[in-house]
Design an enzyme around this catalytic site. Sequence first.
Site, mmCIF file in Angstrom:
data_model
loop_
_atom_site.group_PDB
_atom_site.id
_atom_site.type_symbol
_atom_site.label_atom_id
_atom_site.label_comp_id
_atom_site.label_asym_id
_atom_site.label_seq_id
_atom_site.Cartn_x
_atom_site.Cartn_y
_atom_site.Cartn_z
ATOM 1 N N LEU A 465 -44.664 63.941 68.731
ATOM 2 C CA LEU A 465 -45.423 62.806 68.191
ATOM 3 C C LEU A 465 -46.816 62.733 68.796
ATOM 4 O O LEU A 465 -47.753 62.265 68.179
ATOM 5 C CB LEU A 465 -44.694 61.497 68.489
ATOM 6 C CG LEU A 465 -43.372 61.263 67.768
ATOM 7 C CD1 LEU A 465 -42.714 60.003 68.291
ATOM 8 C CD2 LEU A 465 -43.609 61.138 66.276
ATOM 9 N N GLY A 466 -46.931 63.168 70.056
ATOM 10 C CA GLY A 466 -48.232 63.100 70.693
ATOM 11 C C GLY A 466 -48.128 63.496 72.145
ATOM 12 O O GLY A 466 -47.029 63.686 72.671
ATOM 13 N N GLY A 468 -49.339 62.364 75.955
ATOM 14 C CA GLY A 468 -49.939 61.332 76.793
ATOM 15 C C GLY A 468 -50.523 61.963 78.025
ATOM 16 O O GLY A 468 -50.611 63.186 78.148
ATOM 17 N N VAL A 473 -44.639 63.271 73.900
ATOM 18 C CA VAL A 473 -43.739 62.330 73.239
ATOM 19 C C VAL A 473 -43.146 63.010 72.012
ATOM 20 O O VAL A 473 -43.868 63.576 71.187
ATOM 21 C CB VAL A 473 -44.478 61.046 72.828
ATOM 22 C CG1 VAL A 473 -43.499 60.045 72.235
ATOM 23 C CG2 VAL A 473 -45.197 60.448 74.017
ATOM 24 N N LYS A 489 -40.239 60.203 75.597
ATOM 25 C CA LYS A 489 -41.364 60.719 76.373
ATOM 26 C C LYS A 489 -40.797 61.619 77.463
ATOM 27 O O LYS A 489 -40.032 61.173 78.318
ATOM 28 C CB LYS A 489 -42.154 59.572 76.986
ATOM 29 C CG LYS A 489 -43.396 60.071 77.708
ATOM 30 C CD LYS A 489 -44.313 58.930 78.081
ATOM 31 C CE LYS A 489 -45.645 59.480 78.562
ATOM 32 N NZ LYS A 489 -46.523 58.426 79.062
ATOM 33 N N ASP A 583 -54.604 50.908 81.293
ATOM 34 C CA ASP A 583 -55.003 51.958 80.351
ATOM 35 C C ASP A 583 -54.922 51.437 78.929
ATOM 36 O O ASP A 583 -54.349 52.068 78.048
ATOM 37 C CB ASP A 583 -54.111 53.182 80.544
ATOM 38 C CG ASP A 583 -54.766 54.463 80.031
ATOM 39 O OD1 ASP A 583 -54.053 55.470 79.906
ATOM 40 O OD2 ASP A 583 -55.976 54.458 79.738
#
Length: 749
Positions: A465-466, A468, A473, A489, A583
């Site tokens: 998904l991505g 970090g 993830v 994650k 963040d």
Amino acid sequence: MASAILTLLFLSLWPFLLILAAENVTMSSSLTAGENLSWISPSEEFAFGFHQLGNSTNFFLLAIWYAKIPDETTVWHANTEYSVQRGSKVELIDDNIILNDPNGQTIWKALVEPNTSVSYGAMLNTGNFVLSAGTDSSYVWESFNNLTDTILPTQILSSGGMLFSRLTKNNYSKGRFELHFSNESLQLYPVAWPTEIPYDSYFTTMFNANSSKSGYQLGFSESASLYIERGNEEIVQILWQPSSPNSYYYRATLDFDGVFRKYAYPRSSIRAQSWSVVQYIPENICMALTHTQQGSGACGFNSYCQAESGTPRCLCPIGYSLMDPNNEYGGCKPNFTLGCGVDDESMDPEGLYKMERIPSLDWKNGDYASLGPYNQTQCEESCLHDCLCDVAIFHYTTCWKKKLPLSNGRLQNGNGALAFIKISKSVPPPRKPGSNTKRQKQILFGPLVVSKNSMKQHCGFNDELGRGSFGIVYKGALNFGSRNLVAVKKLDRLSQEGEREFRAEVEAIGKTHHKNLVELLGYCHEGPHRLLVYEFMSNGSLADFLFRSPRPDWNQRTWVALGIARGLVYLHEECNATIIHCDIKPQNILLDNHFTPRISDFGLAKSLMFDQTRTDTGIRGTRGYVAPEWFKRVPVTVKLDVYSFGVMLLEIICCRKSVEMVSGYEGKEILIDWVFDCYMEGNLEALMVENDDVGMCDIATLQRWVMIAIWCLEEDPSKRPTMKTVTQNLEGCVEVPIPLNTLSVKSYV
Ligand SMILES: *[C@@H]1O[C@H](CO)[C@@H](O)[C@H](O)[C@H]1NC(C)=O
Ligand SMILES: *[C@@H]1O[C@H](CO)[C@@H](O)[C@H](O)[C@H]1NC(C)=O
Ligand SMILES: *[C@@H]1O[C@H](CO)[C@@H](O)[C@H](O)[C@H]1NC(C)=O
Ligand SMILES: *[C@@H]1O[C@H](CO)[C@@H](O)[C@H](O)[C@H]1NC(C)=O
Ligand SMILES: *[C@@H]1O[C@H](CO)[C@@H](O)[C@H](O)[C@H]1NC(C)=O
Ligand SMILES: *[C@@H]1O[C@H](CO)[C@@H](O)[C@H](O)[C@H]1NC(C)=O
Ligand SMILES: *[C@@H]1O[C@H](CO)[C@@H](O)[C@H](O)[C@H]1NC(C)=O
Ligand SMILES: *[C@@H]1O[C@H](CO)[C@@H](O)[C@H](O)[C@H]1NC(C)=O
Ligand SMILES: *[C@@H]1O[C@H](CO)[C@@H](O)[C@H](O)[C@H]1NC(C)=O
Ligand SMILES: *[C@@H]1O[C@H](CO)[C@@H](O)[C@H](O)[C@H]1NC(C)=O
Ligand SMILES: *[C@@H]1O[C@H](CO)[C@@H](O)[C@H](O)[C@H]1NC(C)=O
Ligand SMILES: *[C@@H]1O[C@H](CO)[C@@H](O)[C@H](O)[C@H]1NC(C)=O
């Protein structure tokens, strides 16, 4: 009568006389493990054959043992790589002793010189199993020359001979200690198990070997004297004096605990006895082994040794438990997490750890610091506040700091040492007083199984998904429950940052519950795995939402901005421990399928419950969103998030990125500078998103929101509003003040 005594003496003094008494085992004779078990010596005192291992009726050892002693102590065994299975067969064949497994594969054979013919085998009364050529009195092969861990009366070690300890009392694999006899010395060595490389010796006897002579031997006499002789002529040295012969069996064994012991057992005993120790070396193995620089010492790593009559007992320090619950000698591990990078740095070490004191305990080697002159309190404090320090030893005025693994530990009364052992105040993850422990447990421990089993099978972690700051993830699926999609994650296990993030996230999220926060469903912290399992957010991140085409409309954007603000109010003020996100940026705001914004990625969350002004350099924000005080290393407060929220609010208002590369323009375009200019020029229309009719109509709200954002961007954190004030202002409940010192707003990119 006199002649009878003489004969007896002769029998016991001259082993070769016993050959005559030996029962021949003819060639082609065989034994099968599980059936006919042994060949017995004429005296019926020793047996050669299959010795059952423990209570198992399926596994055996090819061995020689005392046939009349109930516990059948073994004195020799064939060092096969694997234990011998039921149905294996040992046979005197091909001029050799051959051990085959049930499939007929040879797993052991005696080392007989090639082309030697063997006419028979014999189990002698001395405990020596031999192969004889039948022609003269010398043997082709003797178990006495194939050394294991034991020597028997009349047995001789020639120069270069070695004994090998077992691994444990019941595991006959080669263990952690060796005895070496050479031309000049008798020495005991620990070895770098599982290899056989010796470390420094822990016991040495040198003897005056005449270098111009050779043929030195280590002998164990009929009367159980251990001596060194040259040839058969002269006794050079006696190490162990003789014991009273005849009425006892004797043996000398290098035991699995590294002690070389002489044992005795009464020969004619009606009831079962046990072996008693007559003599042993070294005197105190716990102390002897501390000269060795490498390896764990007499006991395993992190344990400590206490000798009782020469026998080492291995103990775990408080807070530690055995690695292998069945093996006292296998070392200990702390039953909590220790070290830098595992504790949440927002907590004081006092909140996480306490120091246990154990007098007279010392780990000899491996200090990384020795400090002094110190007093006990200074030593204790120094270790407690040093995340590298796991144990400190204080002696007189010196403080030695050590980290795991600890080796060569020993407890010896009167040595003047005082050990401080750092142990966790609670089982991880550490809980803070006042937090909702019940809910936290459900979150943290309940879904563990889910993430470990169902996840692995149904997800496979292929659907990324991505990425970090500390990990990737993945999208995952569960095969039960109402929510079957999850985001997993997977943290980089190599970086200490990731370790820290893991703990911080679990701790922070475990305590939170709010509709504008992403819910943590479970976590996995076993072995190498560091997984966080979140509810899956179907509509991606705020970044995708804002910067896609067509732009989302004003109503959708205001809804999202308010939700984020409320989530931050919760983190800052409404949950029991203040949580600073650190963040805040559109990539960390996810949208569920109702487009409700959910704050995610608590990796940098800092809990300020115990120390409001702690300076922390271990956390990182993302450039473009980070407040100026971040770079000054001054204490970080919740106002850090307020600044980031201000930047993000402008992005939401304008649907533009905080920093954008602009072609045909010198370098980057900084959103907050541009908005600031537009605001000062009264040109708010320039900020509006194209084709956004609703936004056009609501210019008053837009102006108010821009003012709120600029207020959030005040350089001085104390002048920024709290998130609660921001929320009230966004909602329109409170009148927004005109930003007082708008000139102080600058970009920090
Ligand atoms: C053992 O066997 C050898 C060779 O076959 C033979 O010479 C010897 O007499 C035998 N000894 C006994 C005690 O049977
Ligand atoms: C071992 O026992 C089997 C039967 O169980 C028998 O046939 C065989 O002859 C025996 N072997 C020896 C060497 O005694
Ligand atoms: C073997 O069995 C005996 C009796 O059942 C028991 O006392 C003993 O602990 C067992 N030994 C092992 C190694 O399991
Ligand atoms: C004992 O015999 C086995 C097999 O013949 C051999 O591998 C091993 O090295 C021998 N051990 C010693 C100490 O001689
Ligand atoms: C063993 O005997 C065979 C046949 O008798 C011979 O060819 C071989 O060279 C011998 N090997 C050794 C090492 O003596
Ligand atoms: C012992 O001495 C003899 C003769 O000097 C030599 O051949 C042998 O290698 C030595 N053994 C050891 C283990 O040093
Ligand atoms: C003995 O220990 C070795 C090494 O740990 C292991 O591989 C072996 O399986 C053990 N043997 C038994 C009988 O437990
Ligand atoms: C060593 O042996 C040689 C030859 O037997 C002898 O001459 C010499 O004196 C001996 N040296 C010592 C120190 O015993
Ligand atoms: C951790 O160690 C302590 C002290 O040795 C012990 O009481 C406790 O039961 C251990 N906890 C676990 C989970 O092993
Ligand atoms: C240890 O030393 C510190 C600093 O010198 C001092 O403040 C403290 O009182 C001392 N503690 C003891 C128990 O002597
Ligand atoms: C927060 O702590 C107070 C007491 O310190 C407690 O009464 C309250 O239930 C806690 N609230 C939550 C949400 O944990
Ligand atoms: C948002 O989620 C809903 C429900 O999953 C879906 O129908 C819709 O297409 C999504 N919208 C976007 C922009 O991804």
